[in-house]
Write an enzyme that holds these catalytic residues in place. Structure first.
Site, short mmCIF file in Angstrom:
data_model
loop_
_atom_site.label_atom_id
_atom_site.label_comp_id
_atom_site.label_asym_id
_atom_site.label_seq_id
_atom_site.Cartn_x
_atom_site.Cartn_y
_atom_site.Cartn_z
N ASP A 185 -10.29 -5.57 -2.76
CA ASP A 185 -9.63 -4.56 -1.92
C ASP A 185 -10.51 -3.30 -1.90
O ASP A 185 -10.80 -2.73 -2.96
CB ASP A 185 -8.26 -4.27 -2.55
CG ASP A 185 -7.40 -3.34 -1.74
OD1 ASP A 185 -7.94 -2.40 -1.14
OD2 ASP A 185 -6.18 -3.54 -1.73
N HIS A 190 -7.43 -5.93 1.35
CA HIS A 190 -6.23 -5.10 1.50
C HIS A 190 -5.37 -5.53 2.68
O HIS A 190 -4.34 -4.90 2.96
CB HIS A 190 -6.68 -3.64 1.69
CG HIS A 190 -5.60 -2.61 1.45
ND1 HIS A 190 -5.01 -2.43 0.22
CD2 HIS A 190 -5.00 -1.71 2.27
CE1 HIS A 190 -4.11 -1.47 0.30
NE2 HIS A 190 -4.08 -1.01 1.54
N SER A 197 0.83 -1.20 0.00
CA SER A 197 0.00 0.00 0.00
C SER A 197 0.87 1.26 0.00
O SER A 197 1.63 1.47 -0.96
CB SER A 197 -0.97 -0.05 1.18
OG SER A 197 -1.99 0.88 1.00
N1 LIG Z 1 -7.52 2.43 9.42
C1 LIG Z 1 -7.81 2.64 8.06
C2 LIG Z 1 -6.94 1.85 7.10
C3 LIG Z 1 -5.63 1.42 7.65
C4 LIG Z 1 -5.06 0.27 6.85
O1 LIG Z 1 -5.75 -0.47 6.17
N2 LIG Z 1 -3.75 0.15 6.92
C5 LIG Z 1 -3.10 -0.88 6.16
C6 LIG Z 1 -2.22 -0.22 5.15
S1 LIG Z 1 -3.20 0.87 4.13
C7 LIG Z 1 -2.09 1.69 3.13
O2 LIG Z 1 -1.01 2.04 3.35
C8 LIG Z 1 -2.33 -1.77 7.10
O3 LIG Z 1 -1.37 -2.41 6.71
N3 LIG Z 1 -2.77 -1.83 8.35
C9 LIG Z 1 -2.09 -2.58 9.40
C10 LIG Z 1 -2.48 -4.02 9.55
O4 LIG Z 1 -1.81 -4.70 10.34
O5 LIG Z 1 -3.41 -4.47 8.86
C11 LIG Z 1 -9.23 2.29 7.76
O6 LIG Z 1 -9.75 1.53 8.56
O7 LIG Z 1 -9.73 2.72 6.72
#
Ligand SMILES: N[C@@H](CCC(=O)N[C@@H](CSC=O)C(=O)NCC(=O)O)C(=O)O
Length: 282
Positions: free
Chosen positions: A228, A261, A150
């Site tokens: 996603d 995602h 991401s």
């Molecule tokens: N909190 C947000 C979205 C946060 C999210 O999905 N973070 C992803 C990376 S998104 C792009 O850079 C992530 O890797 N989160 C950490 C995990 O351990 O999953 C929302 O809810 O929209």
């Protein structure tokens, strides 16, 4: 530069370790995690895969959720996962405290705007300071590849494409391909880089790839989950495909039905990415 060990766990015959250190470029204390596969030492050095995580992550998300250790141990690859932003006292955050800017959201750029430029120098940290530290303290053999997810997929593509010849291969999971033209990117680049959109182009993988000489481009692998939630609004892999076609560069984009995602997606395909990088790192 000295390192402070903050965690040490044996896993799949190797070692997962976390360290903190003073960062000169980010002007704060930074934390990173490293996986050392079994058998590596000063006489048996190994290549390094740098992993850049996404929004809200620290050095811990990838190490705890990606399920990468078994295959990295088998292939003899060192994994390095840095934090996603500077942190600590005096490090400016988003005034509204949102998840997509400021702490945990450094976007792998060198900020030029107040109050971020004092600490948010993540591009230099990943390209220069961290690899020098890894090479000084760990048995790396000098070969390196880069991957990420991401925001970190954006970082991996940008860093791989701006430093041709330095990374043997580049891969990404669900990267933000065109931050110049998506809400996450526009917010982050406005805050870190200011209003001049010309200055943003140096951090846009579509822009960079469209001008990359085909014979200098590293092997590229991108994996995208087709369920996603951010696909249409933020990620837009088809724009990266168009940039690759413009440059006549080969890009492998794998589209996986049903995957979202999350790290469930990453853990499903991390072995494939590790084996992809191993072909070029060995
Ligand atoms: N909190 C947000 C979205 C946060 C999210 O999905 N973070 C992803 C990376 S998104 C792009 O850079 C992530 O890797 N989160 C950490 C995990 O351990 O999953 C929302 O809810 O929209």
């Amino acid at each position: 530069m000295s390192l402070e060990l903050i965690a040490n766990n044996k896993v799949h015959g190797g070692w997962h370790k976390r360290y903190s250190h003073k960062s000169t470029v980010n002007n704060c204390t930074m934390t990173f995690a490293i996986f050392l596969p079994p058998g590596v030492d000063e006489t048996a050095k190994a290549p390094v895969l740098y992993w850049l995580s996404g929004l809200t992550c620290t050095d811990e998300n990838f190490m705890q959720k990606a399920a990468a250790f078994k295959t990295a141990a088998e292939l003899g690859i060192i994994l390095v996962a840095p934090d996603t932003s500077p942190r600590g006292e005096g490090v400016a955050d988003d005034p509204e405290g949102s998840y997509d800017f400021g702490l945990g959201a450094g976007f792998y750029v060198n900020a030029t705007e107040e109050p971020y430029k004092q600490h948010y120098q993540m591009y230099d940290y990943i390209c220069t300071e961290l690899p020098a530290l890894i090479d000084e303290h760990f048995p790396s053999n000098g070969k390196k590849a880069i991957s990420g997810h991401s925001m970190g997929g954006h970082g991996a593509l940008v860093i791989g494409l701006r430093n041709l010849g330095q990374y043997t291969s580049v891969s990404a999971f669900a990267p933000i391909t065109n931050p110049l033209n998506c809400p996450w990117g526009e917010k982050a680049f406005s805050g870190y880089l200011g209003k001049d959109r010309e200055s943003w182009k140096a951090y846009d993988s579509c822009e960079l790839l469209s001008h990359t000489p085909a014979d200098k481009c590293p092997p590229l692998l991108v994996s995208q989950g087709m369920s996603d939630n951010f696909l249409e609004s933020q990620l837009r892999p088809e724009r990266l495909v168009a940039a690759a076609e413009q440059a006549d560069v080969s890009l492998c984009l794998e589209q996986h039905p049903g995957y979202d995602h999350s790290y469930f997606f990453i853990s499903s395909f991390i072995d494939q990415h590790l084996r992809f990088h191993a072909q070029y790192l060995s």
